[in-house]
Scaffold this motif. Structure first.
Motif, PDB file in Angstrom:
ATOM      1  N   ALA A 224       0.742  -1.284   0.107  1.00 57.92           N
ATOM      2  CA  ALA A 224       0.121  -0.013  -0.044  1.00 57.92           C
ATOM      3  C   ALA A 224       0.965   1.118  -0.078  1.00 57.92           C
ATOM      4  N   ASP A 225       2.096   1.363   0.953  1.00 58.60           N
ATOM      5  CA  ASP A 225       2.976   2.273   0.877  1.00 58.60           C
ATOM      6  C   ASP A 225       3.707   2.435  -0.630  1.00 58.60           C
ATOM      7  N   VAL A 226       3.925   1.458  -1.069  1.00 59.03           N
ATOM      8  CA  VAL A 226       4.860   1.566  -2.268  1.00 59.03           C
ATOM      9  C   VAL A 226       3.901   2.120  -3.344  1.00 59.03           C
ATOM     10  N   CYS A 227       2.501   1.697  -3.434  1.00 58.92           N
ATOM     11  CA  CYS A 227       1.639   1.914  -4.520  1.00 58.92           C
ATOM     12  C   CYS A 227       1.309   3.522  -4.383  1.00 58.92           C
ATOM     13  N   ALA A 228       0.986   3.815  -2.947  1.00 56.72           N
ATOM     14  CA  ALA A 228       0.504   5.220  -2.920  1.00 56.72           C
ATOM     15  C   ALA A 228       1.826   6.245  -3.115  1.00 56.72           C
ATOM     16  N   SER A 229       2.998   5.828  -2.906  1.00 59.91           N
ATOM     17  CA  SER A 229       4.118   6.806  -3.169  1.00 59.91           C
ATOM     18  C   SER A 229       4.368   6.693  -4.728  1.00 59.91           C
ATOM     19  N   PHE A 230       4.363   5.692  -5.202  1.00 64.58           N
ATOM     20  CA  PHE A 230       4.597   5.618  -6.816  1.00 64.58           C
ATOM     21  C   PHE A 230       3.419   6.413  -7.439  1.00 64.58           C
ATOM     22  N   GLN A 231       2.116   6.114  -7.012  1.00 70.44           N
ATOM     23  CA  GLN A 231       0.937   6.895  -7.757  1.00 70.44           C
ATOM     24  C   GLN A 231       0.986   8.491  -7.366  1.00 70.44           C
ATOM     25  N   THR A 232       1.560   8.929  -6.436  1.00 72.82           N
ATOM     26  CA  THR A 232       1.562  10.330  -5.898  1.00 72.82           C
ATOM     27  C   THR A 232       2.661  11.005  -6.831  1.00 72.82           C
ATOM     28  N   ALA A 233       3.745  10.130  -7.065  1.00 72.44           N
ATOM     29  CA  ALA A 233       4.994  10.570  -7.843  1.00 72.44           C
ATOM     30  C   ALA A 233       4.491  10.771  -9.282  1.00 72.44           C
ATOM     31  N   VAL A 234       3.809  10.052  -9.856  1.00 78.12           N
ATOM     32  CA  VAL A 234       3.070  10.079 -11.222  1.00 78.12           C
ATOM     33  C   VAL A 234       2.219  11.175 -11.466  1.00 78.12           C
ATOM     34  N   VAL A 235       1.344  11.333 -10.358  1.00 83.08           N
ATOM     35  CA  VAL A 235       0.357  12.304 -10.319  1.00 83.08           C
ATOM     36  C   VAL A 235       0.863  13.818 -10.215  1.00 83.08           C
ATOM     37  N   ASP A 236       2.089  14.022  -9.294  1.00 83.04           N
ATOM     38  CA  ASP A 236       2.736  15.063  -9.361  1.00 83.04           C
ATOM     39  C   ASP A 236       3.087  15.415 -10.579  1.00 83.04           C
ATOM     40  N   CYS A 237       4.061  14.662 -11.204  1.00 79.01           N
ATOM     41  CA  CYS A 237       4.263  14.834 -12.543  1.00 79.01           C
ATOM     42  C   CYS A 237       3.248  15.325 -13.784  1.00 79.01           C
ATOM     43  N   LEU A 238       2.455  14.750 -13.647  1.00 77.39           N
ATOM     44  CA  LEU A 238       1.267  15.152 -14.720  1.00 77.39           C
ATOM     45  C   LEU A 238       0.532  16.550 -14.240  1.00 77.39           C
ATOM     46  N   ILE A 239       0.473  16.731 -12.884  1.00 77.67           N
ATOM     47  CA  ILE A 239      -0.013  18.088 -12.612  1.00 77.67           C
ATOM     48  C   ILE A 239       0.977  19.175 -13.070  1.00 77.67           C
ATOM     49  N   ASP A 240       2.195  18.875 -12.717  1.00 77.91           N
ATOM     50  CA  ASP A 240       3.274  20.107 -12.784  1.00 77.91           C
ATOM     51  C   ASP A 240       3.237  20.572 -14.552  1.00 77.91           C
ATOM     52  N   ARG A 241       3.197  19.372 -15.464  1.00 77.05           N
ATOM     53  CA  ARG A 241       3.154  19.830 -16.617  1.00 77.05           C
ATOM     54  C   ARG A 241       2.025  20.481 -17.170  1.00 77.05           C
ATOM     55  N   VAL A 242       0.752  19.981 -16.573  1.00 76.02           N
ATOM     56  CA  VAL A 242      -0.556  20.625 -17.031  1.00 76.02           C
ATOM     57  C   VAL A 242      -0.510  22.145 -16.589  1.00 76.02           C
ATOM     58  N   ALA A 243      -0.027  22.347 -15.076  1.00 73.84           N
ATOM     59  CA  ALA A 243      -0.192  23.646 -14.660  1.00 73.84           C
ATOM     60  C   ALA A 243       0.706  24.761 -15.447  1.00 73.84           C
ATOM     61  N   LYS A 244       2.137  24.051 -15.919  1.00 80.84           N
ATOM     62  CA  LYS A 244       2.903  24.961 -16.540  1.00 80.84           C
ATOM     63  C   LYS A 244       2.474  25.349 -18.053  1.00 80.84           C
ATOM     64  N   ALA A 245       1.767  24.334 -18.618  1.00 82.98           N
ATOM     65  CA  ALA A 245       1.449  24.660 -20.099  1.00 82.98           C
ATOM     66  C   ALA A 245       0.207  25.417 -20.053  1.00 82.98           C
ATOM     67  N   GLY A 246      -0.507  25.408 -18.838  1.00 80.35           N
ATOM     68  CA  GLY A 246      -1.754  26.446 -18.783  1.00 80.35           C
ATOM     69  C   GLY A 246      -1.013  27.734 -18.640  1.00 80.35           C
ATOM     70  N   ARG A 247      -0.102  27.584 -17.672  1.00 83.21           N
ATOM     71  CA  ARG A 247       0.293  29.110 -17.604  1.00 83.21           C
ATOM     72  C   ARG A 247       1.045  29.634 -18.805  1.00 83.21           C
ATOM     73  N   THR A 248       1.762  28.759 -19.589  1.00 84.52           N
ATOM     74  CA  THR A 248       2.413  29.390 -20.568  1.00 84.52           C
ATOM     75  C   THR A 248       1.688  29.821 -22.041  1.00 84.52           C
ATOM     76  N   LEU A 249       0.489  28.956 -22.064  1.00 84.42           N
ATOM     77  CA  LEU A 249      -0.213  28.964 -23.359  1.00 84.42           C
ATOM     78  C   LEU A 249      -1.544  29.694 -22.952  1.00 84.42           C
ATOM     79  N   GLY A 250      -1.539  30.158 -21.730  1.00 86.91           N
ATOM     80  CA  GLY A 250      -2.787  30.877 -21.463  1.00 86.91           C
ATOM     81  C   GLY A 250      -4.170  30.107 -21.678  1.00 86.91           C
ATOM     82  N   ARG A 251      -4.014  28.807 -21.420  1.00 89.68           N
ATOM     83  CA  ARG A 251      -5.182  28.151 -21.316  1.00 89.68           C
ATOM     84  C   ARG A 251      -5.953  27.991 -20.052  1.00 89.68           C
TER      85      ARG A 251
END
Ligand code: KG4
Ligand code: ZN
Length: 321
Positions: A224-251
């Motif tokens: 459970a700890d390994v899965c939660a830690s892995f899943q959070t790492a994936v989600v952190d990366c996805l959110i980071d890119r979306v947030a940055k693209a939104g700011r950069t492209l004005g979406r």
């Protein structure tokens, strides 16, 4: 216009009828692959041949019709033998019924799936397609005008979920199992890397390797700890890119789709990107034919017609749908 859609690009045999609303939506998930721990292309194609006629018949009868106004089918990208089964049947049906036919890009199906819901995103919007084969961020300007903003340089997010489940011996397909196993786990117990290559790209193969090395340790902690830690790492990366693209492209809006968009943590946390989030119900995130009928219908309404020369394509960029 009521469109019959057919989807056979991987291991789901699916048919649906979409008009102004979704009138039927039938999905058969092939089980033959389970014992192999991954999709076996020839078995997938054979299972589509066996199952597709009855799935199409059910989609038509659920919608209360004998004959649709048009037929749309996935023409790629996907497993070529699998795509050929659905595409050939769609062409044959359209020819027999004498109705228009259209070959749909599977990825365009995914990225337009959020438009089937209410409220729907309005053009232009960002779309994050996260599936077993793709992790791509698109700038969607209008129907058929999509630009890749960022993509994975190695493994797709869903592939990483599937491999982590395999490393832990949890079964296949791994995404839903890791998602369930993570419930009750502590995401801060294991420090996994958050690779953020390029401006908006992704990379998940190092993360998968980090999980493999971690589970060899004596103090690996619970699954459970390994899965939660892995899943959070994936989600952190996805959110980071979306947030940055939104700011950069004005979406200001992001539409999520693809199998990994069914992930509970991703669905819960994507609003941290600061954008308005549009995410279809889980059964419209994973492969289905409603999204194919819908994408085909939008193009048909815009005047596009395909002829019988449409080829099945193993790879096909959605920048040229
Ligand atoms: O879009 P999809 O059904 O098929 C294609 O790849 O086109 O996506 C399947 C992928 C698989 O890798 C599966 O493990 C992942 O989506 N997936 C999930 C979840 N449900 C499915 N990944 C994370 N969490 C989930 N709940
Ligand atoms: Zn898919």
């Amino acid at each position: 216009m009521r469109v019959l859609g057919i989807e056979t690009s991987c291991d789901e045999t699916a048919a649906a009828v979409v008009g102004v609303t979704v009138e039927s939506d039938v999905v058969f998930s092939q089980l033959v692959h389970e014992e192999f721990g991954g999709v076996v292309p020839e078995l997938a194609a054979r299972a589509h041949i066996e199952k597709l006629p009855s799935i199409v018949a059910k989609a038509l009868s659920d919608a209360g019709m004998d004959r649709p106004d048009a037929v749309a089918a996935t023409a790629g990208p996907g497993l070529i033998g699998a795509v050929l089964v659905g595409l050939s049947m769609a062409k044959s049906l359209a020819a027999a019924w004498n109705v228009p036919f259209i070959g749909v890009n599977h990825l365009e199906g995914h990225l337009l799936a959020p438009l089937l819901e209410h409220p729907a995103p309005e053009w232009p919007f960002l779309a994050l397609v996260v599936s077993g084969g793709h992790t791509t961020l698109y700038d969607c300007r209008s129907l058929g005008d999509y630009r890749v903003v960022g993509e994975t340089l190695d493994d797709a997010a869903g592939e990483a979920f599937d491999k982590v489940a395999k490393i832990l011996g949890l079964g296949y397909p791994g995404g839903p199992i890791v998602d369930r196993t993570a419930i009750g786990g502590n995401a801060s117990n294991v420090k996994f890397p958050r690779p953020l290559p390029g401006e908006f790209d992704f990379s998940f193969s190092g993360l998968k390797t980090a999980v493999r090395s971690h589970v060899q340790r004596a103090d690996r902690g619970t699954d459970a700890d390994v899965c939660a830690s892995f899943q959070t790492a994936v989600v952190d990366c996805l959110i980071d890119r979306v947030a940055k693209a939104g700011r950069t492209l004005g979406r200001t809006q992001v539409a999520l789709s693809g199998g990994v968009a069914a992930n509970s943590e991703l669905r819960r946390r994507m609003s941290e990107s600061g954008l308005s989030v549009f995410v279809p119900p889980r059964h419209r995130c994973t492969d289905n034919a409603a999204m194919i009928a819908h994408a085909g219908r939008l193009h048909l309404l815009a005047g596009r017609r395909d002829d019988w020369t449409v080829r099945a394509r193993p790879s096909w960029s959605v920048e040229n749908p």
